[in-house]
Write an enzyme that holds these catalytic residues in place. Sequence first.
Site, PDB file in Angstrom:
ATOM      1  N   ASP A 149      -0.143   3.072   4.629  1.00  0.00           N
ATOM      2  CA  ASP A 149      -1.069   2.553   5.635  1.00  0.00           C
ATOM      3  C   ASP A 149      -0.421   1.585   6.614  1.00  0.00           C
ATOM      4  OD1 ASP A 149      -0.791   0.574   3.697  1.00  0.00           O
ATOM      5  OD2 ASP A 149      -2.919   0.449   3.227  1.00  0.00           O
ATOM      6  N   MET A 194      -1.307   2.237  -0.295  1.00  0.00           N
ATOM      7  CA  MET A 194      -0.025   2.470  -0.960  1.00  0.00           C
ATOM      8  C   MET A 194      -0.076   2.143  -2.458  1.00  0.00           C
ATOM      9  SD  MET A 194       2.549   0.917   1.963  1.00  0.00           S
ATOM     10  CE  MET A 194       4.045   1.458   1.126  1.00  0.00           C
ATOM     11  N   HIS A 195       0.952   2.588  -3.167  1.00  0.00           N
ATOM     12  CA  HIS A 195       1.285   2.162  -4.540  1.00  0.00           C
ATOM     13  C   HIS A 195       0.384   2.736  -5.639  1.00  0.00           C
ATOM     14  CE1 HIS A 195       3.579  -0.668  -2.220  1.00  0.00           C
ATOM     15  NE2 HIS A 195       2.533  -1.384  -1.892  1.00  0.00           N
TER      16      HIS A 195
END
Length: 492
Positions: A237, A78-79
């Site tokens: 995830d 992520m991110h």
Amino acid sequence: MLYIGIDLGTSAVKLLLMNSGGEIVRIVSKEYGLSFPHPGWSEQNPEDWYTQSMEGVKELLEGQDKSQVAGISFGGQMHGLVMLNEKDQVIRPAILWNDGRTTKETDYLNEVIGRKKLEQYTANIAFAGFTAPKILWVKEHEPENFARCRKIMLPKDYLAYRLTGVFSTDYSDASGMLLLDVAHKCWSADMCRICGISEEMLPRLYESYEKTGCVKREVAQELGIPESTVVAAGAGDNAASAVGTGTVGEGRCNISLGTSGTLFISADHFVSMNGQNAVHDFAHADGSFHLMGCMLSAASCNKWWTEQILHTKDYPAEQAEITDDRLGGNHVFYLPYLMGERSPLNDPLARSTFIGMTMDTTRADMTQAMLEGVAFGLRDSLEIARSLGISVTKSTIVGGGSKSPLWRKIVANVCNLTLEIPESVEGPSMGGAMLAAVACGEYPDVRTACEKIVRISRTEEPDPELVRKYEEKYQQFRQIYPALKELFPKLQ
């Protein structure tokens, strides 16, 4: 029919092939590199994700009836900030979730824009790993790259874009950008204004189990799969891993001991944090919501300690001396902040340390302290959830670290939780395959898929006496970081 789940991780892409009955047919993993241009920075080349994923799918389907491939979906790190120009070319390496360069930008968002406004706009506050601070960093430090940017996306969504040509993301992954109004499931106009971007630069939003498109003709031909192969939006995830472990519905919990460590609690409805933003308030892959605490270094602490410091890869041997009678009695403590810390400290400058060593401290004591320190870090996030009135008594546990019986026992007793070990511990890749199956109509919804597929193999019960001992140790642990907090910035 066959379904492919792609877990786009930090060090490798893991691909899983699942049949209609939820049975795993094959698993393939392909590694790629990480770059650390400066201390605390972490970057990757998005082209490596695509190249290795394509090679992985080819290997995954060797000897299979490729005409039976019906769907593909994802769980992804992520991110990460992926930026494309007007020709859909990657502008710069992706800035990853564990990159700590955005201290200034994070402080600006939290202190100048203000935590209350951020919570109003997004249901969350700023953390250094989130995407919005990264956008502000590029705007400040690489204005020429910022000016060229036409598309902003997350790592798994870049892979989906290459497969389908569709510019999309899902609500769970988008929740970690600090650009999504999580409560209302739409992009925040206020956050776009603050970051100096337009909503047109952001992908269209989907539920994780929704079809976004089909594979492009050239992709289908290269892989030998039908052009009708459905691609579902997928999930971040942790949300994908939660699907893979059946963590859907009110009050279900999953602990992941992967590179990072997460405590994931699902909820049927949006939960207002009321200022308790030390954990994240995100959308879930099943169409509902979840709370999540994320520590940046979990199993990576074990890898660092065992391989880089002790110079061995024999993990079981290093844990063999830590017998049951030693648990709860260690005089050594370890702060697990190798990359700074996210939940619940939100301090990118925090650092790892051992404390409490004496002349009789052994190698096993320090290994034990490292394992316990990660468990204590997970409990920090659990305590935030409990302060909101959320009751959690049991949890599934997955990730590489969960393969250690010793570590499972420590986590169960530190957190006072019954731990359930699923038969399949494939996490995001399994969740991705299940989301693909839902998108293709194999199952009517995510919860039904979980009920049909997920099975628990065994449990780890907490011991009341050990819980009591670890309660005392935890109360000591939680005093260490506050005592050192003001020192950490001086060490940079």
